[in-house]
Motif scaffolding. Structure first.
Motif, PDB file in Angstrom:
ATOM      1  N   SER A  63       0.852  -1.190   0.000  1.00 41.18           N
ATOM      2  CA  SER A  63       0.000   0.000   0.000  1.00 41.18           C
ATOM      3  C   SER A  63       0.884   1.234   0.000  1.00 41.18           C
ATOM      4  O   SER A  63       1.907   1.254   0.674  1.00 41.18           O
ATOM      5  CB  SER A  63      -0.885   0.006   1.255  1.00 41.18           C
ATOM      6  N   THR A  64       0.472   2.234  -0.741  1.00 40.74           N
ATOM      7  CA  THR A  64       1.110   3.556  -0.631  1.00 40.74           C
ATOM      8  C   THR A  64       0.149   4.503   0.067  1.00 40.74           C
ATOM      9  O   THR A  64       0.381   4.955   1.194  1.00 40.74           O
ATOM     10  CB  THR A  64       1.480   4.098  -2.031  1.00 40.74           C
ATOM     11  N   THR A  66      -3.072   4.271   1.393  1.00 38.30           N
ATOM     12  CA  THR A  66      -3.825   3.966   2.612  1.00 38.30           C
ATOM     13  C   THR A  66      -2.909   3.946   3.836  1.00 38.30           C
ATOM     14  O   THR A  66      -3.242   4.522   4.875  1.00 38.30           O
ATOM     15  CB  THR A  66      -4.540   2.604   2.446  1.00 38.30           C
TER      16      THR A  66
HETATM   17  N1   CP Z   1      -6.380   3.175  -3.032  1.00 42.21           N
HETATM   18  C1   CP Z   1      -5.551   2.385  -2.326  1.00 42.21           C
HETATM   19  O1   CP Z   1      -5.975   1.566  -1.489  1.00 42.21           O
HETATM   20  O2   CP Z   1      -4.233   2.565  -2.601  1.00 42.21           O
HETATM   21  P1   CP Z   1      -3.037   1.804  -1.862  1.00 42.21           P
HETATM   22  O3   CP Z   1      -3.118   0.356  -2.254  1.00 42.21           O
HETATM   23  O4   CP Z   1      -1.788   2.479  -2.339  1.00 42.21           O
HETATM   24  O5   CP Z   1      -3.246   1.956  -0.386  1.00 42.21           O
END
Ligand code: CP
Length: 316
Positions: A63-64, A66
């Motif tokens: 994840s970035t 979240t």
């Molecule tokens: N939209 C979202 O969940 O992005 P991440 O996977 O980077 O958290």
């Protein structure tokens, strides 16, 4: 933080999904997020609301947005934050989610924010511990804070949700964002259409009160907003669209397609974007796009969620 107009109180220990929230509870989160957004616009972007509390980000999947957003939200509320990633923890040695959660509880953590590849993992964790659990995305099930920030951003842009026509376009079958969006937007009175290749429309989705189409121009035609989802080729075992070029041709959102849409249509995407697959770079960066506003609003929305679950006992 300024007082909100809501008359209901928050009594839930956890946030597991929008399926389990009432319209009033969703509005309570949105209204608190609005107040927290005001905090984020101040020169000193911090309040002491969660001073003395500790939030653990427990991420079993990459994840970035979240993870960083939850960390910033907790820090803006003056909480202490620890980040646990699968690769550098005892999860790597085979420790179960439940054991990890119980150990975090023993370490006097107050809130666990969990992302997991299995649907229902946050709910299972919530049953095993007395501390709060917030779902940061579980399998194909739900991604409640993503939908809350989508709803918040659209409400901020258009002033309301009730009566809006919203099309969710892309890989509906594998998308936890789609499910949370459907629950959230329909509870607030929007008319939701889902649009995907036939193989990527899950059986029974119409029972959630949505219109279904595989014609992207039909999905865009009358929409006030479109939420374009990432094409998850890595999970597409049915090979609904083996070619990215073909997917872009049939379903990609382009300036040309948007010429046939409402003039002020709002374009959303939860990220990460596959440019040239779900949408063109021109659309992603264009004037109709609120994609980076969604990211910014994610902090205020997550501040609201952390605040409410941390204070749930006071409201019972
Ligand atoms: N939209 C979202 O969940 O992005 P991440 O996977 O980077 O958290």
């Amino acid at each position: 933080m300024s007082a909100t107009k809501n008359t209901i109180t928050w009594t839930k220990k956890d946030l597991l999904g929008l399926e389990y929230l009432s319209k009033e509870e969703i509005e309570l989160i949105l209204d608190h997020a609005k107040s927290f957004k005001e905090v984020l616009l101040r020169p000193l972007r911090k309040v002491p609301t969660l001073r003395g509390k500790t939030v653990a980000n427990l991420f079993y999947e990459p994840s970035t947005r979240t993870r960083i957003s939850f960390e910033l939200a907790a820090k803006r509320l003056s909480a202490d934050v620890i980040n646990i990633v699968k690769e550098s923890s005892s999860i790597q040695k085979g420790e179960t989610l439940i054991d990890t959660g119980r150990n975090l509880e023993a370490l006097k953590i107050d809130i666990i924010v969990v992302r997991h590849g299995s649907s229902g993992a946050p709910a299972a964790l919530s049953r095993a511990v007395d501390i709060s659990v917030v779902n940061a995305g579980d399998g194909w099930h739900e991604h409640p804070t993503q939908a809350l920030l989508d709803i918040f951003t659209l409400r901020e842009k258009l002033g309301k949700i009730n009566g809006l026509k919203i099309s969710i376009i892309g890989d509906i079958a594998h998308s936890r964002v789609a499910r949370s969006n459907i629950w959230g937007f329909t509870k607030l009175g929007a008319k939701v259409t889902v649009c995907a290749p036939k193989k990527l429309i899950p059986k029974g989705i119409e029972k959630l009160g949505v219109k279904i189409t595989s014609d992207v121009d039909d999905a865009i035609k009358d929409a006030d907003a479109i939420n374009v989802l990432r094409m998850q080729f890595e999970r597409d075992e049915k090979a609904a669209f083996p070619s990215k070029i073909q997917y872009f041709k049939n379903f990609g959102i382009t300036e040309e397609r948007l010429k046939r849409a409402k003039k002020d249509i709002v374009v959303m995407h939860p990220g990460p974007i596959n440019r040239g697959v779900e949408m063109s770079a021109e659309v992603a960066d264009g004037s109709k796009s609120v994609i980076l506003k969604q990211v910014t609003n994610g902090i205020a929305v997550r501040m609201a969620v952390l605040y409410l679950v941390a204070h749930h006992k006071r409201n019972i």
